[in-house]
Design a protein around this motif. Structure first.
Motif, short mmCIF file in Angstrom:
data_model
loop_
_atom_site.label_atom_id
_atom_site.label_comp_id
_atom_site.label_asym_id
_atom_site.label_seq_id
_atom_site.Cartn_x
_atom_site.Cartn_y
_atom_site.Cartn_z
N GLU A 1 43.26 32.87 43.64
CA GLU A 1 44.50 33.62 43.38
C GLU A 1 44.27 35.12 43.53
O GLU A 1 45.12 35.83 44.10
N LEU B 1 48.30 42.53 48.78
CA LEU B 1 48.28 43.97 48.54
C LEU B 1 47.93 44.72 49.83
O LEU B 1 48.55 45.73 50.17
N THR C 1 43.96 35.98 47.18
CA THR C 1 45.29 35.93 47.79
C THR C 1 46.08 37.19 47.43
O THR C 1 46.76 37.78 48.28
N ASP C 2 45.99 37.60 46.17
CA ASP C 2 46.68 38.83 45.73
C ASP C 2 46.16 40.05 46.48
O ASP C 2 46.94 40.93 46.88
#
Length: 171
Positions: free
Chosen positions: A24, A32, A27-28
């Motif tokens: 996660e 970004l 992925t963030d």
């Protein structure tokens, strides 16, 4: 990285939960990066700059704010450009008022690149609202969470820089 190199999950967290959380976060970070790239293109278009001009300003600003301003040669390495290409880019950006060259006081044979007034003004006008929104988004989090986030991001940035220095991982 072998299984022996992977640090154990914190107490109370299974390795599957840890792997999911790391995925996660990765992925963030990609999201970004993607939205930052979009903002960069919007800034470039709104200031009649080319995408490489924005990239150059970003590298110069990052180095300047870190207290380590860069030379045209360093900028060329960061951007993967030839000496002639970076010279053309720098000259064009000096003419447009976005950059200025200053003789290095420690080595008068070198020049250092800085934002010029026009570049600084454009960046402030565009990015102050971005900063305001970012601060508002972080306002709900306690300082301890922000410190932990900073440590994670700093560690990821260091890992990515290490990979740039040695893409094969051979060390």
């Amino acid at each position: 990285m072998t299984e022996q190199d992977v640090p154990p999950a914190p107490t109370g967290v299974t390795s599957n939960e840890r792997a999911a959380l790391e995925t996660e976060i990765a992925t963030d970070i990609r999201a970004l990066t993607a939205v930052s790239d979009q903002l960069g293109h919007l800034f470039a278009r709104s200031n009649d700059l080319r995408p490489n001009d924005f990239r150059a300003l970003l590298h110069i600003a990052t180095a300047e704010f870190a207290g380590s301003p860069i030379t045209p040669g360093q900028l060329g390495k960061l951007m993967g450009m030839t000496s002639a290409a970076v010279t053309y880019l720098v000259e064009r950006m000096i003419e447009s008022g976005h950059l200025r060259r200053v003789i290095d006081t420690n080595d008068r044979r070198r020049v250092i690149l800085y934002h010029d007034e026009r570049g600084s003004t454009a960046a402030h006008e565009f990015f102050i609202p971005v900063g305001t929104r970012t601060r508002a988004a972080m306002a709900e989090f306690p300082d301890a969470d922000l410190r932990a986030t900073h440590r994670v991001l700093s560690s990821v940035i260091a890992a990515l820089r290490a990979h740039l220095a040695d893409p094969t991982g051979s060390q």
